[in-house]
Write an enzyme that holds these catalytic residues in place. Structure first.
Site, PDB file in Angstrom:
ATOM      1  N   HIS A 134       1.796  -3.703   6.053  1.00 31.60           N
ATOM      2  CA  HIS A 134       0.683  -3.611   7.018  1.00 31.60           C
ATOM      3  C   HIS A 134      -0.640  -4.136   6.459  1.00 31.60           C
ATOM      4  CE1 HIS A 134       0.369   0.030   4.663  1.00 31.60           C
ATOM      5  NE2 HIS A 134      -0.888   0.105   5.009  1.00 31.60           N
ATOM      6  N   GLU A 135      -0.698  -4.423   5.148  1.00 31.40           N
ATOM      7  CA  GLU A 135      -1.935  -4.975   4.592  1.00 31.40           C
ATOM      8  C   GLU A 135      -1.677  -6.467   4.441  1.00 31.40           C
ATOM      9  OE1 GLU A 135      -4.241  -2.187   1.651  1.00 31.40           O
ATOM     10  OE2 GLU A 135      -3.661  -3.967   0.551  1.00 31.40           O
ATOM     11  N   CYS A 170      -8.552   4.750  18.845  1.00 27.70           N
ATOM     12  CA  CYS A 170      -8.105   4.195  20.129  1.00 27.70           C
ATOM     13  C   CYS A 170      -6.922   4.982  20.713  1.00 27.70           C
ATOM     14  CB  CYS A 170      -7.716   2.734  19.923  1.00 27.70           C
ATOM     15  SG  CYS A 170      -7.018   1.943  21.365  1.00 27.70           S
ATOM     16  N   CYS A 189       0.880  -1.177   0.000  1.00 28.89           N
ATOM     17  CA  CYS A 189       0.000   0.000   0.000  1.00 28.89           C
ATOM     18  C   CYS A 189       0.916   1.225   0.000  1.00 28.89           C
ATOM     19  CB  CYS A 189      -0.886  -0.098   1.231  1.00 28.89           C
ATOM     20  SG  CYS A 189      -1.621   1.421   1.781  1.00 28.89           S
ATOM     21  N   HIS A 190       0.384   2.374  -0.420  1.00 26.87           N
ATOM     22  CA  HIS A 190       1.210   3.583  -0.555  1.00 26.87           C
ATOM     23  C   HIS A 190       1.948   3.993   0.716  1.00 26.87           C
ATOM     24  CE1 HIS A 190       0.625   5.046  -4.593  1.00 26.87           C
ATOM     25  NE2 HIS A 190      -0.578   4.512  -4.541  1.00 26.87           N
ATOM     26  N   THR A 191       1.330   3.700   1.868  1.00 33.05           N
ATOM     27  CA  THR A 191       1.951   4.115   3.127  1.00 33.05           C
ATOM     28  C   THR A 191       3.319   3.445   3.314  1.00 33.05           C
ATOM     29  OG1 THR A 191      -0.301   4.137   3.928  1.00 33.05           O
ATOM     30  CG2 THR A 191       1.395   4.515   5.559  1.00 33.05           C
ATOM     31  N   CYS A 247      -8.307  -1.159  21.685  1.00 35.05           N
ATOM     32  CA  CYS A 247      -8.030  -1.772  22.992  1.00 35.05           C
ATOM     33  C   CYS A 247      -9.314  -2.195  23.685  1.00 35.05           C
ATOM     34  CB  CYS A 247      -7.236  -0.810  23.870  1.00 35.05           C
ATOM     35  SG  CYS A 247      -8.210   0.546  24.576  1.00 35.05           S
ATOM     36  N   CYS A 288     -10.515   2.151  26.203  1.00 33.98           N
ATOM     37  CA  CYS A 288     -10.325   3.598  26.317  1.00 33.98           C
ATOM     38  C   CYS A 288     -11.620   4.333  25.924  1.00 33.98           C
ATOM     39  CB  CYS A 288      -9.159   4.029  25.432  1.00 33.98           C
ATOM     40  SG  CYS A 288      -9.561   4.015  23.676  1.00 33.98           S
ATOM     41  N   CYS A 320      -6.527  -2.723   4.939  1.00 31.69           N
ATOM     42  CA  CYS A 320      -6.196  -1.280   4.934  1.00 31.69           C
ATOM     43  C   CYS A 320      -6.979  -0.482   3.904  1.00 31.69           C
ATOM     44  CB  CYS A 320      -4.698  -1.040   4.789  1.00 31.69           C
ATOM     45  SG  CYS A 320      -4.284   0.715   4.663  1.00 31.69           S
ATOM     46  N   ARG A 326      -3.736   3.603  18.559  1.00 29.66           N
ATOM     47  CA  ARG A 326      -3.893   4.402  17.340  1.00 29.66           C
ATOM     48  C   ARG A 326      -2.583   4.383  16.543  1.00 29.66           C
ATOM     49  NH1 ARG A 326      -5.617  10.575  18.254  1.00 29.66           N
ATOM     50  NH2 ARG A 326      -7.072   9.477  19.610  1.00 29.66           N
ATOM     51  N   ARG A 358      -3.989  -3.726  -6.664  1.00 29.25           N
ATOM     52  CA  ARG A 358      -3.284  -4.381  -5.574  1.00 29.25           C
ATOM     53  C   ARG A 358      -2.500  -5.585  -6.091  1.00 29.25           C
ATOM     54  NH1 ARG A 358      -3.141  -0.568  -2.894  1.00 29.25           N
ATOM     55  NH2 ARG A 358      -3.913  -0.307  -0.765  1.00 29.25           N
ATOM     56  N   CYS A 404     -12.582   3.739  22.285  1.00 28.30           N
ATOM     57  CA  CYS A 404     -13.096   2.388  22.015  1.00 28.30           C
ATOM     58  C   CYS A 404     -14.485   2.209  22.609  1.00 28.30           C
ATOM     59  CB  CYS A 404     -12.137   1.335  22.543  1.00 28.30           C
ATOM     60  SG  CYS A 404     -10.632   1.237  21.546  1.00 28.30           S
TER      61      CYS A 404
HETATM   62  P1  NAD Z   1      -3.314   6.605  -5.261  1.00 27.88           P
HETATM   63  O1  NAD Z   1      -2.086   7.427  -5.402  1.00 27.88           O
HETATM   64  O2  NAD Z   1      -3.325   5.215  -5.790  1.00 27.88           O
HETATM   65  O3  NAD Z   1      -4.543   7.368  -5.925  1.00 27.88           O
HETATM   66  C1  NAD Z   1      -4.707   8.743  -5.863  1.00 27.88           C
HETATM   67  C2  NAD Z   1      -5.374   9.199  -7.161  1.00 27.88           C
HETATM   68  O4  NAD Z   1      -5.677  10.600  -7.012  1.00 27.88           O
HETATM   69  C3  NAD Z   1      -4.496   9.060  -8.409  1.00 27.88           C
HETATM   70  O5  NAD Z   1      -5.191   8.347  -9.424  1.00 27.88           O
HETATM   71  C4  NAD Z   1      -4.215  10.526  -8.820  1.00 27.88           C
HETATM   72  O6  NAD Z   1      -4.118  10.689 -10.232  1.00 27.88           O
HETATM   73  C5  NAD Z   1      -5.429  11.251  -8.241  1.00 27.88           C
HETATM   74  N1  NAD Z   1      -5.230  12.678  -7.977  1.00 27.88           N
HETATM   75  C6  NAD Z   1      -4.157  13.288  -7.424  1.00 27.88           C
HETATM   76  N2  NAD Z   1      -4.356  14.615  -7.324  1.00 27.88           N
HETATM   77  C7  NAD Z   1      -5.586  14.856  -7.813  1.00 27.88           C
HETATM   78  C8  NAD Z   1      -6.374  16.040  -7.981  1.00 27.88           C
HETATM   79  N3  NAD Z   1      -5.921  17.237  -7.608  1.00 27.88           N
HETATM   80  N4  NAD Z   1      -7.604  15.916  -8.519  1.00 27.88           N
HETATM   81  C9  NAD Z   1      -8.091  14.698  -8.907  1.00 27.88           C
HETATM   82  N5  NAD Z   1      -7.388  13.557  -8.777  1.00 27.88           N
HETATM   83  C10 NAD Z   1      -6.150  13.627  -8.240  1.00 27.88           C
HETATM   84  O7  NAD Z   1      -3.647   6.609  -3.668  1.00 27.88           O
HETATM   85  P2  NAD Z   1      -4.543   5.613  -2.791  1.00 27.88           P
HETATM   86  O8  NAD Z   1      -3.714   4.474  -2.302  1.00 27.88           O
HETATM   87  O9  NAD Z   1      -5.813   5.337  -3.471  1.00 27.88           O
HETATM   88  O10 NAD Z   1      -4.791   6.550  -1.505  1.00 27.88           O
HETATM   89  C11 NAD Z   1      -5.522   7.759  -1.627  1.00 27.88           C
HETATM   90  C12 NAD Z   1      -5.329   8.638  -0.402  1.00 27.88           C
HETATM   91  O11 NAD Z   1      -5.905   8.013   0.757  1.00 27.88           O
HETATM   92  C13 NAD Z   1      -3.859   8.885  -0.038  1.00 27.88           C
HETATM   93  O12 NAD Z   1      -3.699  10.232   0.359  1.00 27.88           O
HETATM   94  C14 NAD Z   1      -3.643   7.966   1.155  1.00 27.88           C
HETATM   95  O13 NAD Z   1      -2.592   8.416   1.977  1.00 27.88           O
HETATM   96  C15 NAD Z   1      -4.980   8.096   1.828  1.00 27.88           C
HETATM   97  N6  NAD Z   1      -5.329   7.075   2.828  1.00 27.88           N
HETATM   98  C16 NAD Z   1      -6.036   7.517   3.924  1.00 27.88           C
HETATM   99  C17 NAD Z   1      -6.424   6.657   4.916  1.00 27.88           C
HETATM  100  C18 NAD Z   1      -7.241   7.163   6.076  1.00 27.88           C
HETATM  101  O14 NAD Z   1      -7.469   6.401   7.011  1.00 27.88           O
HETATM  102  N7  NAD Z   1      -7.745   8.401   6.051  1.00 27.88           N
HETATM  103  C19 NAD Z   1      -6.077   5.283   4.795  1.00 27.88           C
HETATM  104  C20 NAD Z   1      -5.380   4.832   3.641  1.00 27.88           C
HETATM  105  C21 NAD Z   1      -5.011   5.751   2.672  1.00 27.88           C
HETATM  106 ZN    ZN Z   2      -8.813   2.037  22.761  1.00 26.68          ZN
END
Ligand code: NAD
Ligand code: ZN
Length: 343
Positions: A33-34, A77, A13-15, A63, A66, A141, A81, A336, A69
Site C-alpha cells: 500500500h506504500e 471518509c 510497511c508493518h501493516t 470521496c 461525504c 503511508c 475509509r 524503508r 470529506c
Molecule cells: P515500528 O515497529 O517500526 O516501531 C515501533 C517502535 O516502538 C520500535 O522501535 C519499538 O522498539 C518501540 N516500542 C515498542 N514498545 C515500546 C514501549 N513500550 N516504549 C517505548 N518504545 C516502544 O513501527 P512503525 O512502523 O514505526 O509504526 C508505529 C505504530 O504506528 C504502529 O503501531 C503502527 O501500526 C502505527 N501506525 C498508525 C497509523 C495511523 O494512521 N494511526 C498509520 C501507520 C502506522
Molecule cells: Zn468521503
C-alpha cells in the site's frame, strides 16, 4: 470511478506484514500500500486524473462528498475509509485480479505489490510529475502519518519540548515533524537503544530507554523537563507507552497524540485528574491528512527541500527480491526498503 495504475516503486510497511502474518480468510490477496506510480487508463466517471499522471496510492480515501470529506476537521471518509477486510472493489463487489479464472483479492484498496493495480480514484493522490517517485513513494503511508501527527495535530510551538515514543519509521517522521515545527528539545523514548543513533538524524536531541530506570518513564521525563514535556507523540502501538505518553505532558498546556494501533483488547487507563489539570489527549489517523487534498502538498515540502525523504530510505531491491524487504523488517533493520518494479 476506477483507475489502472502502473506501479513503479513500492515499499513495505508493518501493516502489510501484520495482515500477511494474520492469515485472514481473504485469500489469496495482493498486499502492498506504500507506493508511487503512473495512471495507465481511467474508467467511466473519472475526471480528476488522466493517463500519464503521477500518483501516490493511499490505503484510505477521500470521496470529497461525504460529511467527513466536507468537514475541514476530518479525514475519515465515509465511503473510502480504510477497510482491511474488504478484498473487492466497492463499485461491483468484484476483484480486478484473477488467476485461472479464480479471483485474487485486493488489500486496503491498493495492492501495490503488482506491476499494475486497479484502484478507486478517491484513493489516489495526483502529485507533481517532477517529484522522483522512487523517493516520494514513501510519503503514501508511514512517513506522512508521523509527520502529520506532529505538524497537524500536536502542533508544537517554536522552542518547545517534544517526546516521541517509539523510533520506528512513524516515530522518526514524527521527530522530523517536531524539528520542522521548530521544537528545541526532542526526546526519543524507545525500549530498543539501537534506534537512538539513527534518530539523531531526525532531530532527536536526547534519549530515554525506560528499561534503564526504576522510576516510571513519566517521572523521568518530568524531571528532565521541569514538570513535563509540552507535546508527546506515541508511535509504538503499545498501550503502556500510550498511557505514559499522556501522563508525561505538562499540566496546563501539554498535548499528547496517539498514533500507534493498539492490541484489540487494550484499554487506556489514567486518572481523570490528569484531564482536569488541563492535559489534552488526541489521536490521529494518517496524520490527519486528507489523502487527495493534502498529500500533494507534502510532496511539495520535499520539492522545496523543507522535508528530507532520502534519509528514510535505507535499502532498495528489485521486485523479484521482495522477500529481502520482509527479512529486513523482521530483523528491524533500516527504515524503508524501496522495491523497484522494473529493474
Ligand atoms: P515500528 O515497529 O517500526 O516501531 C515501533 C517502535 O516502538 C520500535 O522501535 C519499538 O522498539 C518501540 N516500542 C515498542 N514498545 C515500546 C514501549 N513500550 N516504549 C517505548 N518504545 C516502544 O513501527 P512503525 O512502523 O514505526 O509504526 C508505529 C505504530 O504506528 C504502529 O503501531 C503502527 O501500526 C502505527 N501506525 C498508525 C497509523 C495511523 O494512521 N494511526 C498509520 C501507520 C502506522
Ligand atoms: Zn468521503
Amino acid at each position: 470511478m476506477e483507475v489502472r495504475v502502473k506501479i513503479l516503486y513500492t515499499s513495505l510497511c508493518h501493516t502489510d506484514v501484520y495482515f500477511w502474518e494474520a492469515k485472514t480468510p481473504v485469500f489469496p490477496r495482493i498486499f502492498g500500500h506504500e507506493a508511487g506510480g503512473i495512471i495507465g487508463s481511467v474508467g467511466e466517471g473519472v475526471t480528476d486524473v488522466a493517463p500519464g499522471d503521477h500518483v501516490l496510492p493511499v490505503f484510505t480515501g477521500e470521496c470529497k462528498e461525504c460529511p467527513h470529506c466536507k468537514s475541514a476537521e476530518s479525514n475519515m471518509c465515509d465511503l473510502l475509509r480504510i477497510n482491511t477486510d474488504r478484498g473487492v472493489m466497492i463499485g461491483d463487489g468484484k476483484s480486478r485480479f484473477s488467476i485461472n479464472g479464480k479471483p485474487i483479492y485486493h488489500f486496503v484498496g491498493t495492492s501495490t505489490f503488482s506491476e499494475y493495480t486497479v484502484m478507486h480514484v478517491g484513493c489516489v493522490a495526483k502529485i507533481n510529475p517532477e517529484a522522483p517517485l522512487d523517493k516520494v513513494c514513501v510519503l503514501s503511508c508511514g512517513i506522512s502519518t508521523g509527520l502529520g501527527a506532529t505538524i497537524n495535530v500536536a502542533k508544537p510551538p517554536k522552542g518547545s519540548t517534544v517526546a516521541i515514543f517509539g523510533l520506528g519509521a512513524v516515530g522518526l517522521a514524527a521527530a522530523e515533524g517536531a524539528k520542522i515545527a521548530g521544537a528545541s528539545r526532542i526526546i526519543g523514548v524507545d525500549l530498543n537503544p539501537s534506534r537512538f543513533e539513527e534518530a539523531r538524524k531526525f532531530g532527536c536531541t536526547e534519549f530515554v530507554n525506560p528499561k534503564d530506570h526504576k522510576k516510571p518513564v513519566q517521572q523521568i521525563l518530568a524531571e528532565m523537563t521541569n514538570g513535563g514535556v509540552d507535546r508527546s507523540v506515541e508511535c509504538t502501538g503499545n498501550i503502556n507507552a500510550m498511557i505514559q505518553a499522556f501522563e508525561c505532558v505538562h499540566d496546563g498546556w501539554g498535548v499528547a497524540v496517539l498514533v500507534g494501533v493498539p492490541h484489540k483488547d487494550a484499554e487506556f487507563k489514567t486518572h481523570p485528574m490528569n484531564f482536569l489539570n488541563e492535559r489534552t489527549l488526541k489521536g490521529t489517523f494518517f496524520g490527519s491528512y486528507k489523502p487527495r487534498t493534502d498529500l500533494p502538498n507534502v510532496v511539495e515540502l520535499y520539492m522545496k527541500k523543507e522535508l528530507e525523504v532520502e534519509k528514510f530510505i535505507t535499502h532498495s531491491v528489485p521486485f523479484a527480491e521482495i522477500n529481502k524487504a520482509f527479512d529486513l523488517m523482521a530483523k528491524g533493520e533500516g527504515i524503508r526498503c524501496i522495491i523497484r518494479m522494473e529493474n
